[in-house]
Design a protein around this motif. Structure first.
Motif, PDB file in Angstrom:
ATOM      1  N   SER A  46      35.168  39.736  34.109  1.00 45.95           N
ATOM      2  CA  SER A  46      34.078  39.957  32.904  1.00 45.95           C
ATOM      3  C   SER A  46      34.050  38.555  32.353  1.00 45.95           C
ATOM      4  O   SER A  46      33.066  38.516  31.589  1.00 45.95           O
ATOM      5  CB  SER A  46      34.957  40.848  31.884  1.00 45.95           C
ATOM      6  OG  SER A  46      34.904  42.091  32.750  1.00 45.95           O
ATOM      7  N   PHE A 102      36.843  39.599  45.525  1.00 47.74           N
ATOM      8  CA  PHE A 102      35.794  40.434  45.393  1.00 47.74           C
ATOM      9  C   PHE A 102      34.323  40.008  45.617  1.00 47.74           C
ATOM     10  O   PHE A 102      33.532  40.302  45.063  1.00 47.74           O
ATOM     11  CB  PHE A 102      35.924  41.462  44.282  1.00 47.74           C
ATOM     12  CG  PHE A 102      37.184  42.101  43.618  1.00 47.74           C
ATOM     13  CD1 PHE A 102      37.655  43.062  44.505  1.00 47.74           C
ATOM     14  CD2 PHE A 102      37.730  41.953  42.432  1.00 47.74           C
ATOM     15  CE1 PHE A 102      38.670  43.821  44.183  1.00 47.74           C
ATOM     16  CE2 PHE A 102      38.715  42.673  42.043  1.00 47.74           C
ATOM     17  CZ  PHE A 102      39.170  43.799  42.976  1.00 47.74           C
ATOM     18  N   SER A 143      30.856  45.145  33.147  1.00 48.73           N
ATOM     19  CA  SER A 143      31.141  46.597  33.043  1.00 48.73           C
ATOM     20  C   SER A 143      30.777  47.347  31.487  1.00 48.73           C
ATOM     21  O   SER A 143      30.351  46.710  30.909  1.00 48.73           O
ATOM     22  CB  SER A 143      32.957  46.500  32.950  1.00 48.73           C
ATOM     23  OG  SER A 143      33.079  45.611  31.699  1.00 48.73           O
TER      24      SER A 143
HETATM   25  C1  LIG Z   1      33.251  46.513  45.579  1.00 48.72           C
HETATM   26  C2  LIG Z   1      33.163  45.368  44.586  1.00 48.72           C
HETATM   27  C3  LIG Z   1      32.389  44.570  44.987  1.00 48.72           C
HETATM   28  C4  LIG Z   1      32.075  43.171  44.112  1.00 48.72           C
HETATM   29  N1  LIG Z   1      31.073  42.247  44.522  1.00 48.72           N
HETATM   30  C5  LIG Z   1      31.294  41.043  43.718  1.00 48.72           C
HETATM   31  C6  LIG Z   1      30.527  39.943  44.319  1.00 48.72           C
HETATM   32  O1  LIG Z   1      29.798  39.966  45.256  1.00 48.72           O
HETATM   33  N2  LIG Z   1      30.477  38.777  43.654  1.00 48.72           N
HETATM   34  C7  LIG Z   1      31.510  38.536  42.422  1.00 48.72           C
HETATM   35  O2  LIG Z   1      31.543  37.533  41.833  1.00 48.72           O
HETATM   36  N3  LIG Z   1      32.060  39.737  42.008  1.00 48.72           N
HETATM   37  C8  LIG Z   1      32.040  40.798  42.657  1.00 48.72           C
HETATM   38  N4  LIG Z   1      32.885  41.994  42.288  1.00 48.72           N
HETATM   39  C9  LIG Z   1      33.754  41.657  41.063  1.00 48.72           C
HETATM   40  C10 LIG Z   1      33.414  42.572  39.951  1.00 48.72           C
HETATM   41  O3  LIG Z   1      32.244  42.097  39.287  1.00 48.72           O
HETATM   42  C11 LIG Z   1      34.524  42.600  38.684  1.00 48.72           C
HETATM   43  O4  LIG Z   1      35.489  43.500  39.302  1.00 48.72           O
HETATM   44  C12 LIG Z   1      33.981  43.016  37.506  1.00 48.72           C
HETATM   45  O5  LIG Z   1      33.170  41.622  36.931  1.00 48.72           O
HETATM   46  C13 LIG Z   1      35.020  43.292  36.551  1.00 48.72           C
HETATM   47  O6  LIG Z   1      35.927  41.910  36.403  1.00 48.72           O
HETATM   48  P1  LIG Z   1      37.747  42.237  36.723  1.00 48.72           P
HETATM   49  O7  LIG Z   1      37.767  43.250  37.895  1.00 48.72           O
HETATM   50  O8  LIG Z   1      38.388  40.961  36.744  1.00 48.72           O
HETATM   51  O9  LIG Z   1      37.984  43.118  35.498  1.00 48.72           O
HETATM   52  P2  LIG Z   1      38.385  42.467  34.067  1.00 48.72           P
HETATM   53  O10 LIG Z   1      37.488  41.537  33.436  1.00 48.72           O
HETATM   54  O11 LIG Z   1      39.868  42.043  33.863  1.00 48.72           O
HETATM   55  O12 LIG Z   1      38.245  43.705  33.177  1.00 48.72           O
HETATM   56  C14 LIG Z   1      39.122  44.965  33.291  1.00 48.72           C
HETATM   57  C15 LIG Z   1      38.940  45.956  32.263  1.00 48.72           C
HETATM   58  O13 LIG Z   1      38.822  45.372  30.799  1.00 48.72           O
HETATM   59  C16 LIG Z   1      37.547  45.676  30.316  1.00 48.72           C
HETATM   60  N5  LIG Z   1      37.366  44.558  29.558  1.00 48.72           N
HETATM   61  C17 LIG Z   1      37.285  43.321  29.721  1.00 48.72           C
HETATM   62  N6  LIG Z   1      36.844  42.559  28.503  1.00 48.72           N
HETATM   63  C18 LIG Z   1      37.076  43.568  27.628  1.00 48.72           C
HETATM   64  C19 LIG Z   1      36.607  43.180  26.318  1.00 48.72           C
HETATM   65  N7  LIG Z   1      36.653  42.246  25.536  1.00 48.72           N
HETATM   66  N8  LIG Z   1      36.769  44.579  25.412  1.00 48.72           N
HETATM   67  C20 LIG Z   1      37.017  45.730  26.126  1.00 48.72           C
HETATM   68  N9  LIG Z   1      37.353  45.657  27.300  1.00 48.72           N
HETATM   69  C21 LIG Z   1      37.097  44.708  28.112  1.00 48.72           C
HETATM   70  C22 LIG Z   1      36.745  45.762  31.530  1.00 48.72           C
HETATM   71  O14 LIG Z   1      35.465  46.642  30.941  1.00 48.72           O
HETATM   72  C23 LIG Z   1      37.436  46.259  32.603  1.00 48.72           C
HETATM   73  O15 LIG Z   1      37.421  47.643  32.317  1.00 48.72           O
HETATM   74  C24 LIG Z   1      32.857  43.104  42.869  1.00 48.72           C
HETATM   75  C25 LIG Z   1      33.913  44.031  42.751  1.00 48.72           C
HETATM   76  C26 LIG Z   1      33.974  45.136  43.425  1.00 48.72           C
HETATM   77  C27 LIG Z   1      35.100  46.114  43.183  1.00 48.72           C
END
Ligand SMILES: Cc1cc2nc3c(=O)[nH]c(=O)nc-3n(C[C@H](O)[C@H](O)[C@H](O)COP(=O)(O)OP(=O)(O)OC[C@H]3O[C@@H](n4cnc5c(N)ncnc54)[C@H](O)[C@@H]3O)c2cc1C
Length: 384
Positions: A135, A159, A366
């Protein structure tokens, strides 16, 4: 004010809905291979789309596409959302997906990347997420360091959808880590470059297979930089808005299908002497789906219509994604509840809708992060 769709869009909707309901829905589970269409099914459906005149719906006319407006595309995405067969993170069936960023490349880059993508000769993936940065892109650690006519790229992405079949990656890397997100730059990196290595695929509950990719001293020609250093997000806003509308439009199709199935089942399933549709607890679930459907449809159509008039729809697009993803997940969840045990099995599409729509609340922005961005705008707009 006229809230009706224009006649030509109504006709498109009717035609495509008939196509989806008659030619895809009855066979949808058998059409899938993991999270994608089986290759022969994809070829057949794509040939049908070409024949029906729905090829390259998003590509502007100057590049040989249809250049359909967003409202029309939303209608197509909505109708496709009715079936689990049409992939969520792989190309649909309207021709190669062309990232809007590619249309903003310079002439030389277009020759090497955009035109082959349009012709279906090259495929690409998009790489932002890393183990420590999802994020929050300011935490991106992948670096691109200038070295004469090249950049040396080092880092690790995870991912990354569609990486296995990609010829190049639209890579977000930091050219100045002290600047956080403002130091990010986009590069087009050939996947065959020495030092690019797919480490593994990551299984997910949606059957998607995103990859982890290592970049180890990868030499990227400076001419493959998109825009200037630090302009990583400059070209992304239109793309982001379109992506969010696509989520909302797809969600309309999911809710509608779940509602239709739930009403049919509730009418014919009798327990304790009465059909489920006579029970208030079931009726309320149906009504919740119906209210969500009406609200979402109004918001999506209005936002798409305004975007087609070049209005600023950043806030609306965020709301569309937040509401659409959540409402469609809840619709799938309610539909499973109404169907009981059979709803949990692959005999029905509901469990797949449930898995897919659950994932949408995390990927491509998200819910929490969108709310955070929306809150900033709301406080600015309504503060005195
Ligand atoms: C099937 C799949 C395909 C994907 N394809 C791609 C792709 O092609 N290219 C690419 O670059 N990425 C891709 N992604 C990655 C996806 O975009 C990320 O998983 C997503 O952006 C969330 O990042 P993270 O998983 O690191 O979660 P984090 O950023 O670590 O967040 C974890 C949780 O905390 C919450 N959160 C974060 N910050 C805050 C805040 N300030 N306040 C409150 N809550 C917060 C989030 O909403 C989330 O619920 C893919 C993911 C999946 C599962």
């Amino acid at each position: 004010m006229d809230f009706n769709l224009p006649d030509e869009i109504q006709q498109i909707k009717q035609q495509m809905r008939r196509f989806v309901d008659e030619q895809i829905v009855p066979y949808e589970r058998d059409m899938l291979d993991g999270s994608d269409l089986k290759p022969d099914v994809r070829r057949r459906l794509e040939a049908q789309m070409k024949e029906m005149g729905y090829w390259h719906i998003s590509t502007p006319e100057e590049y040989g596409g249809l250049g359909l407006g967003l409202l029309t595309r939303c209608i197509l995405w909505e109708v496709m959302g009715r079936t689990i067969a049409i992939p969520t993170r792989k190309p649909q069936i309207f021709g190669p997906d062309v990232s809007p960023i590619l249309f903003q490349l310079n002439a030389e880059q277009k020759e090497e990347y955009l035109h082959p993508v349009i012709r279906g000769e090259k495929r690409y993936c998009f790489g932002l997420t890393e183990p420590d940065a999802g994020s929050d892109p300011s935490r991106i650690r992948t670096t691109a360091t200038r070295d004469g006519d090249y950049y040396i790229v080092n880092g690790y992405k995870r991912f990354i959808s569609n990486a296995l079949k990609a010829d190049f990656i639209q890579l977000m890397a930091s050219t100045d880590r002290s600047k956080g997100a403002r130091g990010l730059t986009t590069f087009l990196v050939d996947m065959s470059s020495p030092g690019v290595k797919i480490i593994r695929t990551q299984p997910t509950m949606m059957d998607d297979d995103p990859c982890e990719i290592a970049f180890d001293d990868v030499r990227v020609p400076a001419r493959n930089r998109v825009g200037e250093e630090g302009e990583g997000f400059k070209f992304a806003q239109d793309w982001i808005n379109v992506g969010r509308l696509r989520h909302g439009a797809r969600a309309i199709g999911v809710i509608e299908r779940c509602l239709e199935m739930s009403v049919d089942y509730a009418k014919q399933r009798v327990t304790f002497g009465k059909p489920l549709s006579d029970r208030q607890s079931i009726q309320w679930m149906l009504v919740d789906c119906y209210m969500d459907l009406q609200q979402l449809r109004t918001l999506v159509y209005q936002t798409a219509w305004r975007a087609d008039r070049q209005e600023d729809v950043r806030n609306e697009a965020m709301m569309v994604k937040i509401l659409g993803d959540r409402m469609s997940f809840q619709a799938a969840d309610r539909a499973i509840q109404i169907h009981g045990g059979i709803g949990l099995t692959p005999e029905l599409p509901l469990e797949k809708f449930w898995r897919d729509q659950r994932s949408m609340m995390i990927t491509e922005g998200s819910e929490e992060v969108l709310r955070m961005a929306l809150a900033r705008n709301v406080i600015r707009e309504f503060g005195r």
